[in-house]
Scaffold this motif. Structure first.
Motif, PDB file in Angstrom:
ATOM      1  N   ALA A 101       0.824  -1.204   0.000  1.00 46.51           N
ATOM      2  CA  ALA A 101       0.000   0.000   0.000  1.00 46.51           C
ATOM      3  C   ALA A 101       0.863   1.261   0.000  1.00 46.51           C
ATOM      4  O   ALA A 101       0.448   2.297  -0.501  1.00 46.51           O
ATOM      5  N   GLU A 102       2.083   1.178   0.527  1.00 44.82           N
ATOM      6  CA  GLU A 102       2.967   2.340   0.585  1.00 44.82           C
ATOM      7  C   GLU A 102       3.464   2.749  -0.798  1.00 44.82           C
ATOM      8  O   GLU A 102       3.902   3.867  -1.000  1.00 44.82           O
ATOM      9  N   LYS A 103       3.395   1.861  -1.791  1.00 49.36           N
ATOM     10  CA  LYS A 103       3.860   2.155  -3.134  1.00 49.36           C
ATOM     11  C   LYS A 103       2.899   3.063  -3.893  1.00 49.36           C
ATOM     12  O   LYS A 103       3.282   3.683  -4.872  1.00 49.36           O
ATOM     13  N   VAL A 104       1.661   3.113  -3.479  1.00 48.46           N
ATOM     14  CA  VAL A 104       0.633   3.864  -4.196  1.00 48.46           C
ATOM     15  C   VAL A 104       0.800   5.363  -3.967  1.00 48.46           C
ATOM     16  O   VAL A 104       0.968   5.807  -2.844  1.00 48.46           O
ATOM     17  N   VAL A 105       0.757   6.135  -5.052  1.00 52.85           N
ATOM     18  CA  VAL A 105       0.823   7.595  -4.966  1.00 52.85           C
ATOM     19  C   VAL A 105      -0.595   8.127  -5.150  1.00 52.85           C
ATOM     20  O   VAL A 105      -1.185   7.932  -6.207  1.00 52.85           O
ATOM     21  N   PRO A 106      -1.160   8.754  -4.130  1.00 53.90           N
ATOM     22  CA  PRO A 106      -2.519   9.274  -4.265  1.00 53.90           C
ATOM     23  C   PRO A 106      -2.611  10.283  -5.397  1.00 53.90           C
ATOM     24  O   PRO A 106      -1.689  11.067  -5.619  1.00 53.90           O
ATOM     25  N   MET A 107      -3.744  10.264  -6.107  1.00 49.20           N
ATOM     26  CA  MET A 107      -3.958  11.158  -7.247  1.00 49.20           C
ATOM     27  C   MET A 107      -3.890  12.622  -6.835  1.00 49.20           C
ATOM     28  O   MET A 107      -3.437  13.460  -7.600  1.00 49.20           O
ATOM     29  N   ASP A 108      -4.337  12.956  -5.633  1.00 52.52           N
ATOM     30  CA  ASP A 108      -4.372  14.356  -5.219  1.00 52.52           C
ATOM     31  C   ASP A 108      -3.001  14.899  -4.831  1.00 52.52           C
ATOM     32  O   ASP A 108      -2.873  16.069  -4.525  1.00 52.52           O
ATOM     33  N   HIS A 109      -1.967  14.053  -4.851  1.00 50.07           N
ATOM     34  CA  HIS A 109      -0.623  14.514  -4.523  1.00 50.07           C
ATOM     35  C   HIS A 109       0.238  14.729  -5.772  1.00 50.07           C
ATOM     36  O   HIS A 109       1.436  14.964  -5.671  1.00 50.07           O
ATOM     37  N   GLN A 110      -0.362  14.628  -6.921  1.00 46.30           N
ATOM     38  CA  GLN A 110       0.380  14.857  -8.145  1.00 46.30           C
ATOM     39  C   GLN A 110       0.278  16.332  -8.524  1.00 46.30           C
ATOM     40  O   GLN A 110      -0.725  16.988  -8.260  1.00 46.30           O
ATOM     41  N   ASN A 111       1.332  16.862  -9.178  1.00 40.26           N
ATOM     42  CA  ASN A 111       1.386  18.280  -9.515  1.00 40.26           C
ATOM     43  C   ASN A 111       0.595  18.640 -10.758  1.00 40.26           C
ATOM     44  O   ASN A 111       0.029  19.717 -10.852  1.00 40.26           O
ATOM     45  N   LYS A 112       0.561  17.774 -11.748  1.00 37.94           N
ATOM     46  CA  LYS A 112      -0.123  18.109 -12.994  1.00 37.94           C
ATOM     47  C   LYS A 112      -1.229  17.100 -13.260  1.00 37.94           C
ATOM     48  O   LYS A 112      -1.266  16.022 -12.678  1.00 37.94           O
ATOM     49  N   LYS A 113      -2.097  17.502 -14.160  1.00 41.17           N
ATOM     50  CA  LYS A 113      -3.173  16.613 -14.558  1.00 41.17           C
ATOM     51  C   LYS A 113      -2.590  15.486 -15.404  1.00 41.17           C
ATOM     52  O   LYS A 113      -1.826  15.751 -16.351  1.00 41.17           O
ATOM     53  N   PRO A 114      -2.914  14.230 -15.095  1.00 40.22           N
ATOM     54  CA  PRO A 114      -2.347  13.126 -15.873  1.00 40.22           C
ATOM     55  C   PRO A 114      -2.941  13.077 -17.288  1.00 40.22           C
ATOM     56  O   PRO A 114      -4.102  13.430 -17.496  1.00 40.22           O
ATOM     57  N   THR A 115      -2.124  12.610 -18.218  1.00 42.37           N
ATOM     58  CA  THR A 115      -2.589  12.435 -19.594  1.00 42.37           C
ATOM     59  C   THR A 115      -3.441  11.168 -19.663  1.00 42.37           C
ATOM     60  O   THR A 115      -3.473  10.376 -18.707  1.00 42.37           O
ATOM     61  N   LYS A 116      -4.098  10.960 -20.794  1.00 43.40           N
ATOM     62  CA  LYS A 116      -4.906   9.746 -20.965  1.00 43.40           C
ATOM     63  C   LYS A 116      -4.034   8.501 -20.839  1.00 43.40           C
ATOM     64  O   LYS A 116      -4.434   7.513 -20.249  1.00 43.40           O
ATOM     65  N   ALA A 117      -2.851   8.565 -21.392  1.00 49.55           N
ATOM     66  CA  ALA A 117      -1.927   7.430 -21.305  1.00 49.55           C
ATOM     67  C   ALA A 117      -1.534   7.166 -19.847  1.00 49.55           C
ATOM     68  O   ALA A 117      -1.489   6.012 -19.404  1.00 49.55           O
ATOM     69  N   GLU A 118      -1.252   8.242 -19.102  1.00 50.72           N
ATOM     70  CA  GLU A 118      -0.890   8.085 -17.681  1.00 50.72           C
ATOM     71  C   GLU A 118      -2.070   7.545 -16.889  1.00 50.72           C
ATOM     72  O   GLU A 118      -1.894   6.692 -16.005  1.00 50.72           O
ATOM     73  N   LEU A 119      -3.278   8.031 -17.187  1.00 53.30           N
ATOM     74  CA  LEU A 119      -4.478   7.522 -16.508  1.00 53.30           C
ATOM     75  C   LEU A 119      -4.671   6.033 -16.780  1.00 53.30           C
ATOM     76  O   LEU A 119      -4.996   5.263 -15.880  1.00 53.30           O
ATOM     77  N   GLY A 120      -4.433   5.641 -18.032  1.00 56.38           N
ATOM     78  CA  GLY A 120      -4.543   4.224 -18.396  1.00 56.38           C
ATOM     79  C   GLY A 120      -3.532   3.382 -17.650  1.00 56.38           C
ATOM     80  O   GLY A 120      -3.854   2.308 -17.131  1.00 56.38           O
ATOM     81  N   LYS A 121      -2.312   3.879 -17.569  1.00 55.97           N
ATOM     82  CA  LYS A 121      -1.240   3.167 -16.847  1.00 55.97           C
ATOM     83  C   LYS A 121      -1.567   3.056 -15.360  1.00 55.97           C
ATOM     84  O   LYS A 121      -1.375   2.012 -14.738  1.00 55.97           O
ATOM     85  N   GLN A 122      -2.079   4.166 -14.780  1.00 60.92           N
ATOM     86  CA  GLN A 122      -2.460   4.159 -13.367  1.00 60.92           C
ATOM     87  C   GLN A 122      -3.577   3.154 -13.106  1.00 60.92           C
ATOM     88  O   GLN A 122      -3.557   2.443 -12.096  1.00 60.92           O
ATOM     89  N   GLU A 123      -4.528   3.083 -14.017  1.00 60.43           N
ATOM     90  CA  GLU A 123      -5.638   2.134 -13.860  1.00 60.43           C
ATOM     91  C   GLU A 123      -5.131   0.698 -13.942  1.00 60.43           C
ATOM     92  O   GLU A 123      -5.528  -0.152 -13.150  1.00 60.43           O
ATOM     93  N   GLU A 124      -4.226   0.431 -14.894  1.00 65.37           N
ATOM     94  CA  GLU A 124      -3.630  -0.900 -15.005  1.00 65.37           C
ATOM     95  C   GLU A 124      -2.893  -1.270 -13.719  1.00 65.37           C
ATOM     96  O   GLU A 124      -3.009  -2.393 -13.220  1.00 65.37           O
ATOM     97  N   THR A 125      -2.130  -0.331 -13.187  1.00 64.62           N
ATOM     98  CA  THR A 125      -1.389  -0.558 -11.951  1.00 64.62           C
ATOM     99  C   THR A 125      -2.340  -0.818 -10.787  1.00 64.62           C
ATOM    100  O   THR A 125      -2.127  -1.735  -9.995  1.00 64.62           O
ATOM    101  N   ARG A 126      -3.389  -0.012 -10.711  1.00 60.32           N
ATOM    102  CA  ARG A 126      -4.370  -0.183  -9.630  1.00 60.32           C
ATOM    103  C   ARG A 126      -5.021  -1.565  -9.705  1.00 60.32           C
ATOM    104  O   ARG A 126      -5.114  -2.265  -8.690  1.00 60.32           O
ATOM    105  N   ILE A 127      -5.416  -1.993 -10.896  1.00 57.59           N
ATOM    106  CA  ILE A 127      -6.047  -3.302 -11.073  1.00 57.59           C
ATOM    107  C   ILE A 127      -5.072  -4.412 -10.695  1.00 57.59           C
ATOM    108  O   ILE A 127      -5.436  -5.370  -9.996  1.00 57.59           O
ATOM    109  N   LYS A 128      -3.810  -4.281 -11.127  1.00 57.66           N
ATOM    110  CA  LYS A 128      -2.791  -5.281 -10.805  1.00 57.66           C
ATOM    111  C   LYS A 128      -2.587  -5.383  -9.289  1.00 57.66           C
ATOM    112  O   LYS A 128      -2.522  -6.478  -8.729  1.00 57.66           O
ATOM    113  N   GLU A 129      -2.494  -4.233  -8.618  1.00 58.88           N
ATOM    114  CA  GLU A 129      -2.288  -4.225  -7.166  1.00 58.88           C
ATOM    115  C   GLU A 129      -3.489  -4.792  -6.424  1.00 58.88           C
ATOM    116  O   GLU A 129      -3.330  -5.492  -5.422  1.00 58.88           O
TER     117      GLU A 129
END
Length: 146
Positions: free
Chosen positions: A40-68
């Motif tokens: 759980a410590e590996k997860v970076v909360p969305m509200d702690h990011q500086n910029k709005k993620p791109t569609k590709a980054e959102l897709g990658k984050q979703e894949e990571t979330r599903i895997k975890e």
């Protein structure tokens, strides 16, 4: 005979604590929840990011979330299987407590539980271990043991 099992409630805590105490599984709980905390410590909360993620980054984050989530579910299932194995290996010590709990959860008398066929009896034990409230109970106990 098919028995319906009610949800676990606060009063069941005492029987569950008695069963857990007889299993001597403190180290198993601590190892399981240290493992879950580390992932759980590996997860970076969305509200702690500086910029709005791109569609590709959102897709990658979703894949990571599903895997975890799948990894956490697998660890949880492995832990429950290990606990079920410990219960079955210590059945002699736990027989009275387990039968009493199953009797209470199914609103039947102890004699009916004791006279169940092997398939029905093991089915009840497995159903008990699949209850979400039992997972909540184990989570609570683990946090107390750390």
């Amino acid at each position: 005979m098919t028995l319906e099992m009610r949800e676990l409630k606060g009063d069941d805590l005492f029987t569950l604590l008695s069963i857990v105490g007889k299993l001597d599984i403190k180290e198993d709980f601590i190892a399981l929840f240290e493992q879950n905390t580390a992932s759980a410590e590996k997860v970076v909360p969305m509200d702690h990011q500086n910029k709005k993620p791109t569609k590709a980054e959102l897709g990658k984050q979703e894949e990571t979330r599903i895997k975890e989530e799948k990894e956490a579910e697998k660890r949880g299932m492995e832990a429950m299987a290990g606990l079920l194995q410990k219960v079955l290996m210590n059945a002699g010590k736990l027989k009275k407590d387990i039968n009493s709990l199953l009797s209470d959860l199914t609103n039947t008398n102890l004699k009916e539980i004791e006279s169940l066929g092997l398939k029905e009896y093991t089915g009840l034990i497995i159903a008990l271990f699949k209850k979400p409230e039992l997972a909540d109970f184990f989570s609570s106990i683990a946090s107390l043991l750390q």
